[in-house]
Write a protein that holds these residues in place. Sequence first.
Motif, PDB file in Angstrom:
ATOM      1  N   ASP A 132      12.067 -24.293 -28.433  1.00  0.00           N
ATOM      2  CA  ASP A 132      12.958 -25.308 -28.982  1.00  0.00           C
ATOM      3  C   ASP A 132      12.193 -26.597 -29.276  1.00  0.00           C
ATOM      4  N   LEU A 153      11.954 -20.662 -23.605  1.00  0.00           N
ATOM      5  CA  LEU A 153      12.998 -21.119 -24.520  1.00  0.00           C
ATOM      6  C   LEU A 153      12.875 -22.617 -24.765  1.00  0.00           C
ATOM      7  N   GLN A 154      12.584 -23.378 -23.724  1.00  0.00           N
ATOM      8  CA  GLN A 154      12.402 -24.825 -23.873  1.00  0.00           C
ATOM      9  C   GLN A 154      11.208 -25.136 -24.766  1.00  0.00           C
ATOM     10  N   LYS A 166      20.118 -20.340 -29.968  1.00  0.00           N
ATOM     11  CA  LYS A 166      20.025 -20.877 -28.606  1.00  0.00           C
ATOM     12  C   LYS A 166      21.202 -20.503 -27.704  1.00  0.00           C
ATOM     13  N   MET A 168      17.334 -21.884 -34.968  1.00  0.00           N
ATOM     14  CA  MET A 168      17.159 -22.038 -33.522  1.00  0.00           C
ATOM     15  C   MET A 168      18.461 -22.507 -32.880  1.00  0.00           C
ATOM     16  N   LEU A 191      15.095 -16.888 -19.531  1.00  0.00           N
ATOM     17  CA  LEU A 191      13.861 -17.015 -20.312  1.00  0.00           C
ATOM     18  C   LEU A 191      12.988 -18.174 -19.864  1.00  0.00           C
ATOM     19  N   LEU A 195      20.780 -17.212 -26.062  1.00  0.00           N
ATOM     20  CA  LEU A 195      19.640 -17.025 -25.164  1.00  0.00           C
ATOM     21  C   LEU A 195      19.771 -17.798 -23.865  1.00  0.00           C
ATOM     22  N   ILE A 232       9.316 -14.741 -25.500  1.00  0.00           N
ATOM     23  CA  ILE A 232      10.742 -14.405 -25.482  1.00  0.00           C
ATOM     24  C   ILE A 232      10.962 -12.972 -25.951  1.00  0.00           C
TER      25      ILE A 232
END
Length: 105
Positions: free
Chosen positions: A77, A73-74, A61, A57, A69, A64, A95
């Motif tokens: 993660d 994305l948050q 990251k 990741m 996104l 991305l 995603i």
Amino acid sequence: EQAMQQVLDAIQLLAEADPPEEEQTGAHPPDPAVITPLLTRLSALIGSGSVDALSCMEELKPHLLGAGLGSALQRLDRSINQFDFDAAQIPLATILQRLNICLES
């Protein structure tokens, strides 16, 4: 105390909300040739519950960020960092859909 909890809940909802539509369009679309292998690897690591998903990741990251996104994305993660690999499946699927990437089964 109840009012404070309502404020905290509202802040959490705002933090998780998707950004405005113009931010979702992806000002900087990622290179599919770069991210597809990383997403494939991340998907496999999440599926097997491997802690190596953390490093994957972190590698993915930067590619991305700026891709529009939003909170997906948050959430991805955060789920990976909390070792909640089942929960990570949902933002990962979002995603992939937003980037129009289909991973081979």
